[in-house]
Motif scaffolding. Structure first.
Motif, PDB file in Angstrom:
ATOM      1  N   UNK A  98     -23.920  -4.268  -2.068  1.00  0.00           N
ATOM      2  CA  UNK A  98     -22.588  -4.548  -2.601  1.00  0.00           C
ATOM      3  C   UNK A  98     -22.659  -5.150  -4.002  1.00  0.00           C
ATOM      4  N   UNK A  99     -23.594  -6.066  -4.193  1.00  0.00           N
ATOM      5  CA  UNK A  99     -23.737  -6.728  -5.504  1.00  0.00           C
ATOM      6  C   UNK A  99     -24.183  -5.733  -6.572  1.00  0.00           C
ATOM      7  N   UNK A 100     -25.201  -4.951  -6.265  1.00  0.00           N
ATOM      8  CA  UNK A 100     -25.763  -4.015  -7.247  1.00  0.00           C
ATOM      9  C   UNK A 100     -24.812  -2.866  -7.564  1.00  0.00           C
ATOM     10  N   UNK A 101     -23.890  -2.571  -6.655  1.00  0.00           N
ATOM     11  CA  UNK A 101     -22.995  -1.424  -6.860  1.00  0.00           C
ATOM     12  C   UNK A 101     -21.929  -1.669  -7.914  1.00  0.00           C
ATOM     13  N   UNK A 102     -21.648  -2.940  -8.219  1.00  0.00           N
ATOM     14  CA  UNK A 102     -20.581  -3.257  -9.161  1.00  0.00           C
ATOM     15  C   UNK A 102     -19.262  -3.603  -8.487  1.00  0.00           C
ATOM     16  N   UNK A 103     -19.273  -3.703  -7.161  1.00  0.00           N
ATOM     17  CA  UNK A 103     -18.075  -4.138  -6.421  1.00  0.00           C
ATOM     18  C   UNK A 103     -17.632  -5.498  -6.958  1.00  0.00           C
ATOM     19  N   UNK A 104     -16.340  -5.629  -7.272  1.00  0.00           N
ATOM     20  CA  UNK A 104     -15.878  -6.897  -7.828  1.00  0.00           C
ATOM     21  C   UNK A 104     -15.260  -7.819  -6.792  1.00  0.00           C
ATOM     22  N   UNK A 105     -14.852  -7.248  -5.651  1.00  0.00           N
ATOM     23  CA  UNK A 105     -14.170  -8.046  -4.632  1.00  0.00           C
ATOM     24  C   UNK A 105     -14.540  -7.539  -3.246  1.00  0.00           C
ATOM     25  N   UNK A 106     -14.724  -8.475  -2.320  1.00  0.00           N
ATOM     26  CA  UNK A 106     -15.003  -8.130  -0.928  1.00  0.00           C
ATOM     27  C   UNK A 106     -14.006  -8.856  -0.041  1.00  0.00           C
ATOM     28  N   UNK A 107     -13.347  -8.110   0.825  1.00  0.00           N
ATOM     29  CA  UNK A 107     -12.404  -8.691   1.785  1.00  0.00           C
ATOM     30  C   UNK A 107     -13.039  -8.595   3.164  1.00  0.00           C
ATOM     31  N   UNK A 108     -13.120  -9.725   3.857  1.00  0.00           N
ATOM     32  CA  UNK A 108     -13.802  -9.795   5.149  1.00  0.00           C
ATOM     33  C   UNK A 108     -12.813 -10.174   6.242  1.00  0.00           C
ATOM     34  N   UNK A 109     -12.831  -9.402   7.335  1.00  0.00           N
ATOM     35  CA  UNK A 109     -11.906  -9.658   8.439  1.00  0.00           C
ATOM     36  C   UNK A 109     -12.180 -10.963   9.147  1.00  0.00           C
ATOM     37  N   UNK A 110     -13.428 -11.164   9.586  1.00  0.00           N
ATOM     38  CA  UNK A 110     -13.814 -12.409  10.261  1.00  0.00           C
ATOM     39  C   UNK A 110     -15.217 -12.803   9.818  1.00  0.00           C
ATOM     40  N   UNK A 111     -15.496 -14.096   9.900  1.00  0.00           N
ATOM     41  CA  UNK A 111     -16.849 -14.579   9.648  1.00  0.00           C
ATOM     42  C   UNK A 111     -17.760 -14.146  10.802  1.00  0.00           C
ATOM     43  N   UNK A 112     -19.053 -14.112  10.550  1.00  0.00           N
ATOM     44  CA  UNK A 112     -19.996 -13.757  11.603  1.00  0.00           C
ATOM     45  C   UNK A 112     -19.912 -14.784  12.730  1.00  0.00           C
ATOM     46  N   UNK A 113     -19.816 -14.346  13.991  1.00  0.00           N
ATOM     47  CA  UNK A 113     -19.645 -15.286  15.099  1.00  0.00           C
ATOM     48  C   UNK A 113     -20.900 -16.076  15.460  1.00  0.00           C
ATOM     49  N   UNK A 114     -22.076 -15.624  15.042  1.00  0.00           N
ATOM     50  CA  UNK A 114     -23.306 -16.344  15.358  1.00  0.00           C
ATOM     51  C   UNK A 114     -23.528 -17.449  14.327  1.00  0.00           C
ATOM     52  N   UNK A 115     -23.729 -18.661  14.811  1.00  0.00           N
ATOM     53  CA  UNK A 115     -23.776 -19.835  13.943  1.00  0.00           C
ATOM     54  C   UNK A 115     -24.837 -19.742  12.849  1.00  0.00           C
ATOM     55  N   UNK A 116     -26.012 -19.176  13.162  1.00  0.00           N
ATOM     56  CA  UNK A 116     -27.087 -19.152  12.171  1.00  0.00           C
ATOM     57  C   UNK A 116     -26.840 -18.119  11.068  1.00  0.00           C
ATOM     58  N   UNK A 117     -25.841 -17.258  11.259  1.00  0.00           N
ATOM     59  CA  UNK A 117     -25.500 -16.263  10.237  1.00  0.00           C
ATOM     60  C   UNK A 117     -24.127 -16.509   9.616  1.00  0.00           C
ATOM     61  N   UNK A 118     -23.331 -17.324  10.255  1.00  0.00           N
ATOM     62  CA  UNK A 118     -21.957 -17.560   9.833  1.00  0.00           C
ATOM     63  C   UNK A 118     -21.894 -18.161   8.425  1.00  0.00           C
ATOM     64  N   UNK A 119     -21.249 -17.447   7.519  1.00  0.00           N
ATOM     65  CA  UNK A 119     -21.036 -17.946   6.159  1.00  0.00           C
ATOM     66  C   UNK A 119     -22.137 -17.623   5.176  1.00  0.00           C
ATOM     67  N   UNK A 120     -23.297 -17.181   5.656  1.00  0.00           N
ATOM     68  CA  UNK A 120     -24.438 -16.945   4.759  1.00  0.00           C
ATOM     69  C   UNK A 120     -24.164 -15.823   3.761  1.00  0.00           C
ATOM     70  N   UNK A 121     -23.658 -14.691   4.256  1.00  0.00           N
ATOM     71  CA  UNK A 121     -23.394 -13.560   3.363  1.00  0.00           C
ATOM     72  C   UNK A 121     -22.252 -13.865   2.409  1.00  0.00           C
ATOM     73  N   UNK A 122     -21.260 -14.574   2.901  1.00  0.00           N
ATOM     74  CA  UNK A 122     -20.124 -14.950   2.037  1.00  0.00           C
ATOM     75  C   UNK A 122     -20.614 -15.805   0.874  1.00  0.00           C
ATOM     76  N   UNK A 123     -21.450 -16.783   1.180  1.00  0.00           N
ATOM     77  CA  UNK A 123     -21.995 -17.650   0.134  1.00  0.00           C
ATOM     78  C   UNK A 123     -22.870 -16.859  -0.832  1.00  0.00           C
ATOM     79  N   UNK A 124     -23.670 -15.938  -0.292  1.00  0.00           N
ATOM     80  CA  UNK A 124     -24.550 -15.140  -1.145  1.00  0.00           C
ATOM     81  C   UNK A 124     -23.750 -14.266  -2.107  1.00  0.00           C
TER      82      UNK A 124
END
Length: 229
Positions: A98-124
């Protein structure tokens, strides 16, 4: 005096529509990719320019499929994901694409339900300068909430397992008006309709395991496939 339409309402309606499309794509994964979540991605630039969903274990992530399909149209486009990307093995292929493609905005329906993954991609994504809007957090309205519900439903079993620590289970049985599920003699006769039996096969196809009684194993079709006798 008539008031003009709130531009945010139109924007939310567009976002909700594309998120629902991503959820519908993700639902195609059900029954084929366990234990992975059902992922769908739609890339839009006024219209859909790329889409993808995880269709089997070990296949290309939905986001990567969508980026490859959209090509140069990714530049300054918006990616819609039913759920935050997340890989248990720590791979960041989806975020990187997504980053390398030039996408300027990402809309996410829900955060990841697993605690160890929740929020990681959003922050990245945000750390790379990509605008990320999460339904129910950054975007809030009735129409957005409806789209968010579709994202919850498409990964309902995973969300329940993450919250309760027990598998999501469905109990199915057919019963006569007087409360019987079989004859005392063991004679078999359909109680349910052909339509309901088709629905049962659909549910089985989306399930990781099917539990049956001992007599079903001993006397019925071992493949549980005698649908229309």
């Amino acid at each position: 005096m008539m008031q003009g339409c709130d531009p945010r309402s139109h924007s939310h309606a567009v976002d909700a529509s594309f998120i629902k499309s991503a959820a519908e794509l993700a639902d195609k994964s059900a029954g084929f990719i366990s234990p992975h979540p059902n992922f769908g991605c739609v890339i839009a630039a006024g219209k859909v320019v790329g889409e993808g969903y995880l269709y089997a274990q070990g296949t290309t992530p939905a986001e990567v499929q969508a980026v490859e399909a959209a090509g140069v149209c990714c530049q300054d486009a918006t990616a819609y994901l039913n759920m935050e990307p997340g890989d248990c093995h720590g791979e960041h292929t989806a975020v990187s694409a997504l980053v390398k493609s030039g996408i300027k905005r990402v809309v996410i329906g829900i955060r990841h339900p697993l605690n160890h993954l929740r929020g990681s991609a959003i922050q990245a994504l945000r750390s790379e300068g990509v605008q990320v809007d999460v339904l129910g957090e950054d975007l809030q309205s009735d129409i957005v909430e409806e789209a968010r519900k579709s994202c919850l439903l498409v990964n309902g079993p995973l969300i329940i397992r993450a919250a309760s620590k027990v598998p999501y289970s469905v109990l199915k049985y057919a019963m006569t008006l007087d409360g019987k599920i079989a004859t005392t003699s063991g004679h078999a006769s359909w109680i349910s309709s052909k339509l309901s039996r088709c629905r049962v096969f659909e549910l089985r196809g989306r399930s990781d395991a099917v539990i049956v009684g001992g007599n079903t194993v001993r006397k019925d079709s071992m493949g549980l496939s005698c649908l229309f006798h």
